[in-house]
Structure formats: C-alpha cells, structure tokens
Scaffold this motif. Structure first.
Motif, PDB file in Angstrom:
ATOM      1  N   PRO A  45       6.137   0.670  -4.348  1.00  0.00           N
ATOM      2  CA  PRO A  45       5.394   1.591  -3.396  1.00  0.00           C
ATOM      3  C   PRO A  45       4.065   0.657  -2.712  1.00  0.00           C
ATOM      4  CG  PRO A  45       4.931   1.818  -5.833  1.00  0.00           C
ATOM      5  CD  PRO A  45       6.188   1.097  -5.571  1.00  0.00           C
ATOM      6  N   SER A  46       3.328   1.501  -2.088  1.00  0.00           N
ATOM      7  CA  SER A  46       2.361   0.681  -1.373  1.00  0.00           C
ATOM      8  C   SER A  46       1.070   0.369  -2.395  1.00  0.00           C
ATOM      9  CB  SER A  46       1.537   2.041  -0.196  1.00  0.00           C
ATOM     10  OG  SER A  46       0.538   1.341   0.283  1.00  0.00           O
ATOM     11  N   GLY A  47       0.763  -1.025  -2.090  1.00  0.00           N
ATOM     12  CA  GLY A  47      -0.358  -1.699  -2.911  1.00  0.00           C
ATOM     13  C   GLY A  47       0.225  -2.282  -3.999  1.00  0.00           C
ATOM     14  N   CYS A  48       1.690  -2.486  -4.191  1.00  0.00           N
ATOM     15  CA  CYS A  48       2.016  -2.930  -5.516  1.00  0.00           C
ATOM     16  C   CYS A  48       2.171  -4.630  -5.507  1.00  0.00           C
ATOM     17  CB  CYS A  48       3.445  -2.407  -5.945  1.00  0.00           C
ATOM     18  SG  CYS A  48       4.647  -2.821  -4.652  1.00  0.00           S
ATOM     19  N   GLY A  49       1.841  -4.903  -4.303  1.00  0.00           N
ATOM     20  CA  GLY A  49       1.677  -6.622  -4.413  1.00  0.00           C
ATOM     21  C   GLY A  49       2.741  -7.278  -3.728  1.00  0.00           C
ATOM     22  N   LYS A  50       3.551  -6.671  -2.870  1.00  0.00           N
ATOM     23  CA  LYS A  50       4.608  -7.072  -2.040  1.00  0.00           C
ATOM     24  C   LYS A  50       4.239  -8.229  -1.052  1.00  0.00           C
ATOM     25  CE  LYS A  50       6.193  -3.325  -0.444  1.00  0.00           C
ATOM     26  NZ  LYS A  50       5.137  -2.163  -1.020  1.00  0.00           N
ATOM     27  N   THR A  51       3.126  -7.928  -0.244  1.00  0.00           N
ATOM     28  CA  THR A  51       2.695  -8.650   0.916  1.00  0.00           C
ATOM     29  C   THR A  51       2.011  -9.907   0.411  1.00  0.00           C
ATOM     30  OG1 THR A  51       2.805  -6.891   2.386  1.00  0.00           O
ATOM     31  CG2 THR A  51       1.197  -8.663   2.838  1.00  0.00           C
ATOM     32  N   THR A  52       1.313  -9.449  -0.819  1.00  0.00           N
ATOM     33  CA  THR A  52       0.562 -10.737  -1.263  1.00  0.00           C
ATOM     34  C   THR A  52       1.932 -11.780  -1.726  1.00  0.00           C
ATOM     35  OG1 THR A  52      -1.223  -9.078  -2.201  1.00  0.00           O
ATOM     36  CG2 THR A  52      -1.063 -11.226  -3.275  1.00  0.00           C
ATOM     37  N   THR A  53       2.671 -11.367  -2.613  1.00  0.00           N
ATOM     38  CA  THR A  53       3.887 -12.327  -2.942  1.00  0.00           C
ATOM     39  C   THR A  53       4.109 -13.142  -1.774  1.00  0.00           C
ATOM     40  OG1 THR A  53       4.350 -10.763  -4.679  1.00  0.00           O
ATOM     41  CG2 THR A  53       5.739 -12.362  -4.063  1.00  0.00           C
TER      42      THR A  53
HETATM   43  N1  ATP Z   1      -7.930  -9.394   0.758  1.00  0.00           N
HETATM   44  C1  ATP Z   1      -7.971  -8.321  -0.449  1.00  0.00           C
HETATM   45  N2  ATP Z   1      -9.051  -8.118  -1.144  1.00  0.00           N
HETATM   46  C2  ATP Z   1      -8.982  -7.388  -2.318  1.00  0.00           C
HETATM   47  N3  ATP Z   1      -7.832  -6.579  -2.408  1.00  0.00           N
HETATM   48  C3  ATP Z   1      -6.677  -6.970  -1.956  1.00  0.00           C
HETATM   49  C4  ATP Z   1      -6.765  -7.734  -0.633  1.00  0.00           C
HETATM   50  N4  ATP Z   1      -5.607  -7.614  -0.307  1.00  0.00           N
HETATM   51  C5  ATP Z   1      -4.729  -6.765  -0.797  1.00  0.00           C
HETATM   52  N5  ATP Z   1      -5.453  -6.308  -1.821  1.00  0.00           N
HETATM   53  C6  ATP Z   1      -5.085  -5.431  -2.817  1.00  0.00           C
HETATM   54  O1  ATP Z   1      -4.009  -5.895  -3.615  1.00  0.00           O
HETATM   55  C7  ATP Z   1      -3.179  -5.038  -3.916  1.00  0.00           C
HETATM   56  C8  ATP Z   1      -1.750  -5.165  -3.341  1.00  0.00           C
HETATM   57  O2  ATP Z   1      -1.775  -5.499  -1.845  1.00  0.00           O
HETATM   58  P1  ATP Z   1      -0.516  -5.803  -1.107  1.00  0.00           P
HETATM   59  O3  ATP Z   1      -1.072  -5.689   0.332  1.00  0.00           O
HETATM   60  O4  ATP Z   1       0.200  -7.275  -1.712  1.00  0.00           O
HETATM   61  O5  ATP Z   1       0.540  -4.735  -1.497  1.00  0.00           O
HETATM   62  P2  ATP Z   1       1.899  -4.193  -0.795  1.00  0.00           P
HETATM   63  O6  ATP Z   1       2.716  -4.018  -1.811  1.00  0.00           O
HETATM   64  O7  ATP Z   1       2.231  -5.062   0.218  1.00  0.00           O
HETATM   65  O8  ATP Z   1       1.499  -3.045   0.051  1.00  0.00           O
HETATM   66  P3  ATP Z   1       1.831  -2.201   1.212  1.00  0.00           P
HETATM   67  O9  ATP Z   1       3.165  -1.877   1.229  1.00  0.00           O
HETATM   68  O10 ATP Z   1       0.953  -1.071   1.231  1.00  0.00           O
HETATM   69  O11 ATP Z   1       1.651  -3.186   2.476  1.00  0.00           O
HETATM   70  C9  ATP Z   1      -3.615  -3.857  -3.350  1.00  0.00           C
HETATM   71  O12 ATP Z   1      -4.316  -2.820  -4.361  1.00  0.00           O
HETATM   72  C10 ATP Z   1      -4.511  -4.114  -2.032  1.00  0.00           C
HETATM   73  O13 ATP Z   1      -5.413  -3.049  -2.030  1.00  0.00           O
END
Ligand code: ATP
Length: 387
Positions: free
Chosen positions: A36-44
């Motif tokens: 789901p959105s916000g679970c950390g995929k993009t950060t990974t």
């Molecule tokens: N620069 C930042 N500063 C603070 N929090 C952040 C930052 N970037 C991402 N986050 C938080 O880190 C968590 C993971 O974000 P991420 O973008 O990795 O999720 P995601 O799984 O890729 O979501 P999506 O599918 O919505 O893109 C989320 O809670 C987001 O709000």
C-alpha cells in the motif's frame, strides 16, 4: 546482484520508512515491490541509486558496498524509469534516447544509431516516432521512450518506480507484455515498484509484499498467491487469489484437446464425427472452424462443395504459453465455447483447442502443484532417509 543488509531509513521528522530490511535480488532477476501507499517501496528503490541514503545498514551492488561508490558513477550502472518520465520537452524522441550514451562519450552518430535500435526494441518505429517531440506522443509511447532511455547506457540494473502507473489499464497490460518480452531478451536485474498486485504477479520472478517498512513475504508469484505467509499478505493479495492465479498459469500443450481437423480444400465431409471441426489451410495454419450441422446440410445439395465455402473464420485463438486468464478473457470476448491454440514461435501452426473443462483442469493443476510445493522439505527428508 543487489543485496540489502539490515537497512533502515529514518527521515529527519522521525518517520521510519524502511525498517531493518535484508534481501537479495539475483542477477537477471525481476523482483516486484508491492504494497500500500507509504509502506516504503520508493524509499527502498531510491537507496539503490543513492538518491536517498540509509540511516543504518549497507547495500551491495555486485558485491560492492555502494556507499563507497561515487553516486554519479553508480547511476551509470543503473537505469531509472519513473511514472512521470521526465523527457526533455525540447528534444526529439531520438535525441532524448541518445542523451545518455552521448554524455558517456559515445560519438553523436553512434549514439543516435544505438537510440534507434533501442526505440525499435521498445516497439516504437524510429523513423516514425524518432523525430517527434514528447508532447506529440501518447502516454504509453512516452513510457516506452522512458524505458528505451533507461536502457541506453546498457546498465546491468534497472529501477522502475510505477513506470506504467499513469496509463489506462488496456495500454498498461500491453506495456507489461512488451516489457516482459524485452526483459526476456535483455535480462537486466530489475527492482520494480507497483501498488498493483496484478502487475506484481504478472511481471515478477519474485514478489516482495511490503507491510509497514518491512517485507512480509518474498516469494514466487504462485507461492504468494497460493500460500500467503501471513494474514496481512493473504488480505493484501485478496480473497480472489484463485482468479489471480489464472494470470500466472500458462496454457500448456498437455491442456489441449484434439478435435477433428479438416483442410480448406478437402471435399465437404458428410459426417465430421463431432459437432464441429477445426479448419486448417494447406500449410497447417489455423483458418477457422466448421459446424457438423452446416456441413451436413450443405453436403446434401452441393456434391462438389469443399470445406472452404462453409468454413468460418476463427477469432478466438491464442499462442501456447499465454495465460489462462487471457484464455478465459478471449472466450468471453468472442462468446466462444473453446479457443484454438497455436504455436507461440509465431509460425501459426495449430496445436489444439482449450475448452472450459480443460481450462478448469489446468487451474486445478496449478493449485495442486502449489500444495505439493509446500511440504517439499519433508519429501526430501523422506527420500534421503529411505536410501
Ligand atoms: N523526504 C521525506 N521526509 C519524511 N518522510 C518521508 C519522506 N519521503 C517519504 N517519507 C515517508 O516515508 C514513508 C515511505 O514512503 P515511500 O515513498 O517510500 O512509500 P511508497 O511505498 O513508495 O508509497 P507510494 O506508493 O505512495 O509512493 C511514508 O510514510 C512517507 O510519508
């Protein structure tokens, strides 16, 4: 090829986006990150090309700790495709694709030659689309250019962040199929982010299902669908996972029935021995079908009639290896009681037909194969101890 070792990312505001992540992607493997959105995929993903630095832990690329590699050098080894492709608006498609090789020192003419090859590879005709500007392309075409550009420096690794997220479902499915074909040729090591479980299942050699900052299960698609590791994964992949399994199970030759077959130029048979027969042309390619009733009626009057005059074209066909889901969809689309299956090498050779009963059997086979896959370790232990 890519290895995460106890990686944690805490943002400045305290958000723990990734929590003690350890996993490995093998060379040439495509792993989808889904959740789901916000679970950390993009950060990974962004930690792999150092757009984001981990707070703790280490990431290795081909055995090398990436924190010791210059980010610019690192990114040359990693293609990156995102949803909003970010093409240069004032450059043509060919120039956009040639940019990276040119920056890497490849001579302009050679870079353009390579760009044309890449456009061809992603299904765009360089002669038609090469001279257009990004705004003159459809969304799907722009994504294809994004993929071509990411491949331009021939990097061993590709990071793809929801690359097909912004196009409509029909185009998305076409892009996914094209990408699978492309990947079978180029065999890159790919991390592919999506929030769509169907997409993850269709594309991934393995799927990493994310919970909050952690991987709940990393497994082959059939295993994730068949034996979810946790209630969370079961919930995420959905109650209709039997249906999703349709999209990961290919039609195999043993699934096919062999109905009577006649040739276009055969004399019209009085008795087909079945309610219908498949009609092939003189080289054995699928032409269509003929109903026994029609053949019998027509046969009474016209003695010299051939199959050709009474055969109907067959629209409901698929190549071997297409998924059971495609088979089911094709049956529904053409309101067909069966579909013809042809050689997937593109020769058009008729192989047999898939009926609803056989489709059901194939689905059972796929589910049973999973059930057998689970206690495999027990089976091995047994066979060792009985030696
Ligand atoms: N620069 C930042 N500063 C603070 N929090 C952040 C930052 N970037 C991402 N986050 C938080 O880190 C968590 C993971 O974000 P991420 O973008 O990795 O999720 P995601 O799984 O890729 O979501 P999506 O599918 O919505 O893109 C989320 O809670 C987001 O709000």
């Amino acid at each position: 090829m890519i290895r995460f070792e106890h990686v944690t990312k805490r943002y400045a505001d305290g958000t723990k986006a990734v929590d003690d992540l350890s996993f490995e992607v093998a060379e040439g493997e495509l792993v989808t990150l889904v959740g789901p959105s916000g679970c950390g995929k993009t950060t990974t993903m962004k930690m792999v090309n150092r757009l984001i630095e981990p707070t703790e832990g280490r990431i290795f690329l081909d055995g090398e700790d990436i924190s010791t590699v210059d980010p610019v050098q690192l990114r040359r080894r990693i293609g990156y495709v995102i949803q909003q492709v970010g093409l240069f608006p004032h450059k043509t498609v060919l120039e956009n694709t040639a940019t990276v090789p040119h920056l890497l020192g490849v001579k302009r003419a050679k870079a353009r030659e390579r760009a044309a090859e890449l456009l061809d590879l992603v299904g765009l005709d360089p002669k038609v689309h090469g001279s257009r500007y990004p705004e003159q392309l459809s969304g799907g075409q722009r994504q294809r250019v994004g993929v071509a550009r990411a491949l331009a420096a021939d990097p061993p690794v590709l990071l793809m962040d929801e690359p097909f997220g912004a196009v409509d479902p029909v185009v998305r499915e076409r892009l996914q199929n094209e990408f699978l074909k492309l990947q079978s040729q180029v065999r890159k090591t790919v991390l592919f982010v999506t929030h769509d479980i169907e997409e993850a299942v269709r594309l991934g050699d393995r799927i990493a299902v994310y919970g909050q900052g952690r991987i709940e299960q990393l497994d082959a698609p059939a295993a994730v669908l068949g034996t979810p590791a946790t209630p969370y994964v079961a919930d995420f992949v959905g109650a209709d996972r039997g249906l999703k399994r349709l999209s990961v199970t290919p039609i195999e030759e043993s699934d096919l029935e062999q109905p009577p077959v006649v040739r276009l130029d055969d004399p019209l048979p009085h008795d087909l021995g079945a309610p219908w027969a498949v009609v092939l042309d003189s080289s054995g390619d699928l032409h269509g079908w003929i109903s026994a009733e029609k053949a019998a009626q027509a046969g009474e009057g016209a003695r010299k009639a051939t199959v050709r005059e009474h055969a109907r074209r067959m629209e409901a066909w698929l190549p071997l290896g297409a998924s059971l889901k495609q088979a089911f969809a094709t049956m529904l689309q053409h309101d067909a009681g069966w579909i013809a299956v042809i050689d997937h090498e593109g020769t058009g050779r008729f192989l047999g037909v898939l009926t609803p009963a056989r489709l059901h059997e194939a689905l059972r086979r796929s589910i049973d194969a999973d059930a057998q896959a689970v206690p495999r370790t027990e089976v091995e232990v047994e066979s060792i101890s009985s030696r």
